[in-house]
Design an enzyme around this catalytic site. Structure first.
Site, PDB file in Angstrom:
ATOM      1  CD  GLN A  10     -23.252 -22.937 -14.221  1.00  0.00           C
ATOM      2  OE1 GLN A  10     -22.156 -22.469 -13.959  1.00  0.00           O
ATOM      3  NE2 GLN A  10     -23.906 -23.693 -13.367  1.00  0.00           N
ATOM      4  CB  SER A  89     -20.257 -15.717 -15.679  1.00  0.00           C
ATOM      5  OG  SER A  89     -19.911 -16.512 -14.574  1.00  0.00           O
ATOM      6  CG  LEU A  90     -18.394 -20.898 -18.585  1.00  0.00           C
ATOM      7  CD1 LEU A  90     -17.202 -21.697 -18.115  1.00  0.00           C
ATOM      8  CD2 LEU A  90     -19.588 -21.799 -18.812  1.00  0.00           C
ATOM      9  NE  ARG A 114     -15.274 -19.428 -13.390  1.00  0.00           N
ATOM     10  CZ  ARG A 114     -16.555 -19.209 -13.671  1.00  0.00           C
ATOM     11  NH1 ARG A 114     -17.316 -20.182 -14.132  1.00  0.00           N
ATOM     12  NH2 ARG A 114     -17.086 -18.009 -13.476  1.00  0.00           N
ATOM     13  CG  HIS A 200     -20.401 -14.011 -10.444  1.00  0.00           C
ATOM     14  ND1 HIS A 200     -19.111 -13.970 -10.926  1.00  0.00           N
ATOM     15  CD2 HIS A 200     -21.101 -14.772 -11.315  1.00  0.00           C
ATOM     16  CE1 HIS A 200     -19.048 -14.679 -12.051  1.00  0.00           C
ATOM     17  NE2 HIS A 200     -20.234 -15.176 -12.289  1.00  0.00           N
ATOM     18  CD  GLN A 249     -15.848 -14.324 -14.125  1.00  0.00           C
ATOM     19  OE1 GLN A 249     -16.209 -15.394 -13.643  1.00  0.00           O
ATOM     20  NE2 GLN A 249     -15.590 -14.155 -15.401  1.00  0.00           N
TER      21      GLN A 249
END
Length: 297
Positions: A10, A89-90, A114, A200, A249
């Protein structure tokens, strides 16, 4: 001489992304239309002509970046054959399609679940993130721990992007206090980021439960090559472990510096970023100066 493919998270989004692919590649057009059908709204229209505000909503941003990244990868000529993959991440979901762990359709569904769950968690409690530049990782961790202990606020190191560049995550008040202390300790900058919440960090726990339920109902296949996952920063090939790391995560740190270092240690000399922007190419250049870095967009 191994070739690693990496996928952004993102923040890399921009209006118009993917339009070129859609207009000029029949396979890309088919995948975008399939995505519109799965999501139940025309996300392609938001990608191509939406405003910056439209694209900023977590529930739009995450599927948008995922789609642009994985469609660029799947339509690359000649067909990309990674020796290893990783995502920031994503981006880990894109990486798991690239190595055959997840199907395109299942990954998109999980990304949307998510994103929606994270948006809800953000609305539940005001929280934020901040970029800290020019401090050692250990010092950043020490300050976060001290602020949390003394104030009862939540502040953690969330993204280890490259040496001297960390992102911290937590409650609004906790982040404000931590930023002041980071500057006092010699940080070049400690800057609150324009994000919707504390990604996170433990504040994403409500979203974690929702994602866990969805992941447990999804088939994860044995991958064609290892994925270097954010929370463990090492090669993973076992589907059950991949699932667990993906769940962890949401509340755990993105250890990007450590992941790139592990890929280099395991033989990676070339890195190709698939998706919008060049953020990861820049970070990899700072982590491993002699790596050959390129992009597919």
């Amino acid at each position: 001489m191994k070739h690693a493919y990496v996928f952004p998270g993102q923040g890399a989004q921009f209006t118009g992304m993917g339009k070129n692919l859609y207009d000029n590649n029949p396979k890309a057009k088919e995948l975008f239309e399939k995505a519109n059908e799965i999501l139940g709204f025309r996300i392609s229209d938001i990608l191509f002509t939406g405003t910056e505000e439209d694209l900023k909503q977590t529930k739009v941003t995450q599927p948008a970046v995922f789609l642009h990244s994985i469609i660029a990868f799947l339509c690359a000529e000649p067909a990309a054959k990674p020796d290893m993959v990783a995502g920031h991440s994503l981006g880990e979901f894109s990486a798991l399609v690239a190595n055959g762990t997840l199907t395109f359709e299942d990954a998109l569904r999980l990304v949307f679940i998510r994103a929606t769950a994270m948006q809800k968690a953000c609305e539940k409690q005001p929280s934020t993130m901040a970029a800290v530049l020019g401090l050692e990782d250990a010092k950043v961790e020490e300050i976060c721990a001290a602020v949390s202990e003394e104030t009862g606020e939540i502040v953690v190191a969330a993204n280890y992007n490259c040496p001297g560049q960390l992102v911290i995550s937590g409650t609004v008040k906790g982040i404000e206090i931590a930023c002041e202390r980071m500057k006092a300790a010699g940080a070049k900058r400690a800057l609150v980021l324009p994000v919707g919440g504390a990604f996170h960090s433990p504040l994403m726990a409500p979203a974690k439960e929702e994602l866990k339920a969805a992941i447990e109902q999804t088939t994860f296949s044995t991958p064609s090559c290892p994925v270097y996952q954010n929370v463990v920063a090492k090669a993973v090939s076992e589907p059950a472990a991949i699932k667990q790391n993906l769940i962890d995560q949401l509340t755990g740190a993105v250890r990007w510096t450590q992941s790139v270092q592990a890929m280099v240690a395991d033989g990676a000399t070339r890195f190709t970023e698939a998706g919008p922007g060049k953020v990861l190419q820049g970070l990899i250049g700072k982590i491993q100066k002699d790596a050959v870095v390129s992009g597919i967009s």
